[in-house]
Design a protein around this motif. Structure first.
Motif, PDB file in Angstrom:
ATOM      1  N   ARG A   1       0.858  -1.171   0.000  1.00  0.00           N
ATOM      2  CA  ARG A   1       0.000   0.000   0.000  1.00  0.00           C
ATOM      3  C   ARG A   1       0.902   1.231   0.000  1.00  0.00           C
ATOM      4  N   TYR A   2       1.122   1.752  -1.217  1.00  0.00           N
ATOM      5  CA  TYR A   2       2.071   2.851  -1.360  1.00  0.00           C
ATOM      6  C   TYR A   2       1.590   4.118  -0.662  1.00  0.00           C
ATOM      7  N   GLU A   3       0.257   4.344  -0.656  1.00  0.00           N
ATOM      8  CA  GLU A   3      -0.250   5.563  -0.030  1.00  0.00           C
ATOM      9  C   GLU A   3      -0.097   5.529   1.485  1.00  0.00           C
ATOM     10  N   GLU A   4       0.145   4.340   2.050  1.00  0.00           N
ATOM     11  CA  GLU A   4       0.386   4.188   3.488  1.00  0.00           C
ATOM     12  C   GLU A   4       1.871   3.988   3.778  1.00  0.00           C
ATOM     13  N   PHE A   5       2.708   3.998   2.714  1.00  0.00           N
ATOM     14  CA  PHE A   5       4.155   3.765   2.860  1.00  0.00           C
ATOM     15  C   PHE A   5       4.386   2.422   3.564  1.00  0.00           C
ATOM     16  N   SER A   6       3.639   1.424   3.115  1.00  0.00           N
ATOM     17  CA  SER A   6       3.675   0.105   3.748  1.00  0.00           C
ATOM     18  C   SER A   6       3.902  -0.967   2.687  1.00  0.00           C
ATOM     19  N   PRO A   7       5.051  -1.696   2.705  1.00  0.00           N
ATOM     20  CA  PRO A   7       6.057  -1.698   3.761  1.00  0.00           C
ATOM     21  C   PRO A   7       7.139  -0.630   3.635  1.00  0.00           C
TER      22      PRO A   7
END
Length: 319
Positions: A281-287
């Protein structure tokens, strides 16, 4: 000692993301009567158990407590999947930080309309050890009096209340992902009701027509009916690798739920279903792994695999 099999105890049906359903399911995970509570309560009761002659009761507590670990995993994974769906940011890398994504959509704006914004602020669209209102789970929920009869009575109340709440959550959503997990837990809660009711029966309690609590009329919930038709409400697993569990001495005979089924504790564990890792999830900077970190991870993995393949003892030659 506990071993982990990388499989989920039940399948999670795919459907559209539903943050509101995820919020409701948090009560079944981190609420006062949720899966984290049952897991901790039964394991502590089994750890603290006294009296070698009561081993079948200790084994029953331990087996159910171990299953509850898998329920925490199942419901937590379900919450994560229900949350996993905010629009990705599709703007240009050169855009200012406040530029919306494609179509004017801000990636995480849906979080502002949900009851538990923590899912997006601190958990990267994942489950949290909290209830539906965002209150953190508390160890003070755990009941362990040391008195077997009191503990069993409290456990039956806990399973019944948890089942009641899950029936309410079921009626709050028609999301297939949520309902697949809720239905499974409704049926397994009934199995645990049966387990504690049978244990109390061996100690002189007569339930008559009281169970199950609540009386849901399984046909009303089609997903539940399918599992009930398989007899899942009358099975209890030992999760015991060495065949030492004596829980079957208690979990046997006709079901206290008076549904015409017999209790069965002969199975070690259910087969489970494959467990997969959610996408990034790039918008959550995850991972949050850039190409350099990914290359480092791969190099580390290659080194560990090469080390594991080496023989424990190098061959020697004799002169």
């Amino acid at each position: 000692m506990y071993l982990h099999v990388q499989r989920l105890i039940n399948d999670i049906v795919a459907d559209e993301p539903d943050p509101a359903a995820a919020n409701a399911l948090q009560e079944g995970l981190g609420g006062q009567f949720g899966e984290m509570r049952t897991m901790m309560q039964y394991l502590f009761q089994s750890i603290n158990f006294r009296g070698p002659t009561g081993k079948p009761y200790r084994d029953l507590l331990q087996g159910i407590g171990t299953e509850e670990i898998s329920h925490v995993e199942l419901i937590g994974t379900t919450i994560a999947r229900l949350l996993d769906g905010s629009p990705r940011y599709n703007g240009k890398k050169t855009d200012p930080l406040d530029t919306p994504g494609a179509g004017g959509k801000t990636p995480l704006d849906l979080a502002l309309g949900e009851g538990n914004i923590h899912h997006y602020l601190v958990a990267a669209q994942g489950a949290l050890p909290v209830d539906a209102a965002g209150n953190p789970w508390s160890g003070s929920y755990v009941y362990n009096s040391g008195n077997l009869v009191l503990d069993l009575l409290y456990n039956l109340m806990l399973e019944s209340t948890g089942r009641l709440q899950k029936c309410r959550i079921y009626e709050m959503t028609d999301n297939k992902t949520a309902r697949s997990t809720i239905s499974y837990l409704i049926v397994r809660d009934q199995a645990h009701e049966n387990a504690y009711a049978r244990a109390l029966e061996t100690l002189g309690v007569d339930w008559g027509k009281l169970l199950p609590i609540p009386k849901t009329n399984a046909e009303k919930f089609p997903e539940v009916k399918k599992l009930v038709d398989l007899g899942l409400q009358s099975k209890q697993y030992t999760f015991d690798l060495e065949g030492a569990s004596e829980a079957g001495r208690i979990f046997q005979g006709m079901s206290p739920s008076n549904d015409g089924t017999e209790l069965d504790a002969t199975e070690q564990a259910p087969p489970g279903v494959p467990s997969t890792i959610a996408r990034e999830r790039y918008e959550e900077f995850s991972p949050g792994l850039d190409p350099e970190l990914l290359a480092l991870i791969q190099a580390t993995a290659d080194l560990e695999m090469a080390t594991a393949a080496e023989p424990l003892f190098a061959p020697t030659s004799r002169g």
